[in-house]
Design an enzyme around this catalytic site. Structure first.
Site, short mmCIF file in Angstrom:
data_model
loop_
_atom_site.label_atom_id
_atom_site.label_comp_id
_atom_site.label_asym_id
_atom_site.label_seq_id
_atom_site.Cartn_x
_atom_site.Cartn_y
_atom_site.Cartn_z
N CYS A 224 -7.83 8.32 -34.29
CA CYS A 224 -6.78 9.61 -33.88
C CYS A 224 -5.97 9.82 -35.11
O CYS A 224 -5.45 9.06 -35.86
CB CYS A 224 -5.67 8.94 -32.87
SG CYS A 224 -4.62 10.05 -32.45
N CYS A 233 -0.24 4.47 -29.16
CA CYS A 233 -0.96 3.51 -29.61
C CYS A 233 -0.31 2.68 -30.93
O CYS A 233 0.27 3.20 -31.57
CB CYS A 233 -2.34 3.75 -30.09
SG CYS A 233 -3.44 4.93 -28.71
N CYS A 326 -6.26 13.80 -27.74
CA CYS A 326 -5.80 12.37 -27.53
C CYS A 326 -7.09 11.56 -27.20
O CYS A 326 -7.56 11.52 -26.08
CB CYS A 326 -4.88 12.34 -26.68
SG CYS A 326 -4.31 10.64 -26.18
N TYR A 453 3.42 -3.82 -1.53
CA TYR A 453 3.55 -2.59 -2.88
C TYR A 453 2.09 -2.20 -3.01
O TYR A 453 1.47 -2.06 -3.83
CB TYR A 453 3.56 -3.19 -4.24
CG TYR A 453 5.06 -4.09 -4.26
CD1 TYR A 453 6.32 -3.70 -4.22
CD2 TYR A 453 5.01 -5.27 -4.03
CE1 TYR A 453 7.47 -4.39 -4.30
CE2 TYR A 453 6.05 -6.28 -4.23
CZ TYR A 453 7.45 -5.79 -4.23
OH TYR A 453 8.72 -6.66 -4.36
N ASP A 475 4.13 -0.19 1.69
CA ASP A 475 4.60 0.36 0.57
C ASP A 475 5.92 1.27 1.10
O ASP A 475 5.94 1.79 2.31
CB ASP A 475 3.88 1.44 -0.07
CG ASP A 475 4.15 1.71 -1.46
OD1 ASP A 475 3.54 1.11 -2.51
OD2 ASP A 475 4.88 2.76 -1.83
N ASP A 525 1.54 -6.25 -6.06
CA ASP A 525 1.42 -5.49 -7.42
C ASP A 525 2.79 -4.79 -7.41
O ASP A 525 2.91 -3.64 -7.02
CB ASP A 525 0.25 -4.81 -7.20
CG ASP A 525 -0.14 -4.05 -8.54
OD1 ASP A 525 0.49 -4.21 -9.21
OD2 ASP A 525 -1.02 -2.88 -8.13
N CYS A 552 1.83 -4.98 -14.27
CA CYS A 552 1.72 -4.34 -15.38
C CYS A 552 2.93 -4.89 -16.54
O CYS A 552 2.88 -4.39 -17.61
CB CYS A 552 2.06 -2.68 -15.14
SG CYS A 552 3.41 -2.44 -14.48
N GLU A 607 -2.06 -6.20 -18.53
CA GLU A 607 -2.00 -6.44 -17.13
C GLU A 607 -2.27 -7.77 -16.67
O GLU A 607 -2.99 -8.42 -17.51
CB GLU A 607 -3.12 -5.67 -16.27
CG GLU A 607 -2.74 -5.52 -14.89
CD GLU A 607 -1.74 -3.98 -14.35
OE1 GLU A 607 -1.42 -3.98 -13.37
OE2 GLU A 607 -1.45 -3.22 -15.34
#
Length: 618
Positions: A224, A233, A326, A453, A475, A525, A552, A607
């Site tokens: 990139c 990044c 990108c 979730y 949820d 999650d 995450c 993750e």
């Protein structure tokens, strides 16, 4: 607003009042209270106390002079610039830092957030340095106390000695223990940086250039042209195997820093599973642009007079950086970016405000040998396999429906809503969950799946075949649940196999009173902030046989897993007796495995998947 060496901040109704010169400050007939801040050549800001504003600002300027003298005296005495809040360092000068209103307390850093993770990594490096230099430590500390910090905006040469889990390099100048936080650099790099903010424990700096590269660095890997400027990044210069090693270490540090568990309770962290695609993987981008400056008190809104930069915020500034392409985005999304940039060349004048552009990949699947739909756009990306042909396009409408496939499962979502952004890893990821969601022994004893979730049903649907009693997803977002129900029907799952409830996660256990905890697995999650104390307390009270925690944010995951392993939620008092007066068994968990998945190659994000088994004790 800066007028030479003066910035004026109004505490009156309008914080954005502008003045042409410092010598002719004009106000309305209202009485405003102002603060004058002297800005030295090094960017240190010294604020006066509030004083009534007057034309010319004479009293305020006199106070500025007194603070200038105070600053010069302090620098002569200590050789250092004073920190923000009077504790030494350059405050938040440079790069458009903002002053907070007087008396307003700064928000504490988010638990498990960027600032806290960085702080702990800096403290660990400082402790390591002290241990390595135990002999003569007192003399070295005294020397460091008198160390002159570089002027704000000056360039210095530093060596990167460690890497934070934030993706930032942690560097030192030769002969100094001062830590510099440097983006786009890896251990072993000698880099030139620009110091722009001194904190009590470290200096934040901008990356300028590599003077002597680390053996880990190979800039030919960078794909990139905006890398080292765009903040998206961090690791394009690294071999992919090294990126995975770093992400495993991120999980290790997360459980060391946030779980509050002794080492023997945390198993060895397994190797991070990589993404099948390291570029061209991201199925969603949200580039944006800034609008013209508008003051509603000075007439109608202005519209853009030319096409603005369209892209992302760079690491070292707040204005949008113009980005034409990108390479981590999928080919369909990259085509969408090109198309939207072309559109803006003719439609920019419609905008009086900045905006965010949605680019979401959409897949239309046709069985092998079938005819393509007539409305397929001419720029669609075509992917052919022996069983089907996929036509991949891009969506820009937040409310439009996007479609994607994970193996033979189909998922639809509002294009602007959350769904995992790396489709290439979702097949091995969901297969891993499938392989580990049931206990190794007595798999037949598990009947039910609870997916907290659940969103639009990723785990509820892809894991449903393993649970004869059915799977239930919950949820808080009713829109997500509506799509989850739709997705269940698209995958030929009836309510007996797959059911969804729109409610807050803590309400879940009221809806599954018929589920035997000994026969139940719970998948978590949650969002980045993790689970709240109330939910964890109810989870422990319900006590499912097995828990699979996907996150995450491995730092908040480690915090929550620590709660489950201890079996106690801080600040939550739970009744310890059953309704019949007998003592309730304490429920806690042990960790079976911990592992990272690389959903975002070239970045520092990882993750986490934690698998836990229930342990019962009085």
């Amino acid at each position: 607003m800066r007028f030479g060496a003066i910035r004026v901040f109004s505490k009156g109704p309008s914080l954005g009042t502008f003045f042409k010169t410092a010598a002719s400050l004009r106000y309305s007939s209202q009485s405003y209270s102002t603060r004058f801040c002297f800005t030295t050549s090094t960017g240190v800001k010294m604020a006066s106390t509030s004083a009534p504003a007057a034309a010319g600002g004479g009293e305020g300027v006199q106070q500025i002079d007194s603070y200038k003298l105070q600053h010069q005296q302090q620098k002569q005495q200590t050789g250092k610039r004073p920190f923000q809040n009077g504790q030494g360092g350059g405050g938040k000068g440079g790069r458009g830092g903002k002053f907070k209103k007087k008396g307003k307390k700064a928000k504490p850093p988010a638990e498990g957030g960027h600032d806290e993770v960085l702080r702990l990594d800096i403290e660990a490096l400082m402790a390591k340095s002290r241990n390595e230099a135990a002999e003569g430590a007192e003399g070295e500390e005294a020397a460091a106390e008198e160390e002159n910090l570089p002027e704000q905006g000056s360039e210095v040469l530093v060596e990167v000695v460690a890497l934070s889990s934030t993706g930032d390099g942690l560097a030192k100048m030769k002969g100094s223990d001062r830590i510099y936080v440097v983006p786009f650099a890896v251990p072993g790099d000698m880099v030139t940086v620009k110091a722009y903010r001194h904190e009590e424990t470290h200096t934040v700096a901008d990356f300028i250039s590599v003077v002597d590269p680390s053996p880990l660095r190979d800039d030919s890997r960078i794909q990139c042209e905006y890398f080292s400027k765009c903040s998206g990044c961090q690791f394009q210069m690294l071999d992919y195997a090294e990126q995975l090693r770093i992400k495993r270490e991120t999980v290790v540090k997360a459980y060391k820093n946030f779980s509050q568990l002794t080492p023997e309770l945390v198993p060895e962290i397994l190797d991070t599973i990589g993404s099948p695609l390291q570029y061209n993987y991201r199925t969603k981008l949200t580039p944006h642009f800034d609008g013209p400056w508008n003051n509603p008190r000075r007439g109608p809104k202005k519209h853009l007079e030319s096409c603005p930069p369209i892209g992302f915020t760079p690491k070292s500034a707040r204005k949008v950086m113009d980005i034409e392409d990108c390479p981590i985005a999928t080919p369909a999304v990259r085509k969408g970016l090109t198309a939207e940039r072309e559109r803006m060349k003719t439609e920019f004048s419609k905008y009086s405000n900045g905006a965010t552009i949605l680019l979401r990949e959409n897949t239309i699947r046709v069985p092998a040998g079938g005819d393509a739909p007539s409305d397929i756009p001419s720029d669609a990306v075509v992917v052919r396999t022996p069983g089907y042909t996929d036509y991949k396009t891009h969506i820009t409408d937040n409310n439009a429906t996007s479609t994607e496939y994970i193996d033979d499962f189909i998922f639809t979502n509002p294009a602007g809503s959350f769904f995992q952004n790396n489709n290439s890893i979702l097949s091995p990821f969901t297969q891993y969950i499938r392989d580990h969601i049931l206990p190794p022994a007595n798999k037949e004893g598990i009947k039910y799946l609870i997916d907290a979730y659940s969103g639009s049903g990723l785990f509820t649907i892809t894991q449903s075949a393993l649970f004869p009693g059915g799977s239930i997803g919950i949820d808080i977002a009713e829109g997500s649940i509506a799509y989850a129900r739709k997705n269940a029907k698209l995958n030929n799952l009836d309510e007996g196999q797959c059911k969804f409830i729109a409610a807050d996660a803590p309400e879940l256990f009221k809806s599954v009173e018929g589920y035997n905890p000994d026969e139940t697995v719970v998948v978590l999650d949650p969002p980045r902030k993790g689970c709240d104390a109330s939910f964890l307390s109810q989870l422990l009270r319900f006590g499912p046989r097995r828990v699979v925690y996907v996150s995450c944010n491995v730092h908040t995951q480690a915090r929550d897993v620590g709660v489950l392993v201890r079996g106690e939620v801080e600040g939550v008092v739970d009744d310890t007796e059953e309704t019949d007066g007998t003592e309730r068994k304490k429920t806690r968990y042990e960790i079976e495995s911990l592992r990272g998945f690389d959903f975002f190659p070239q970045t520092a994000h990882v993750e986490g998947v934690a698998v836990l088994n229930r342990v019962e004790e009085r």
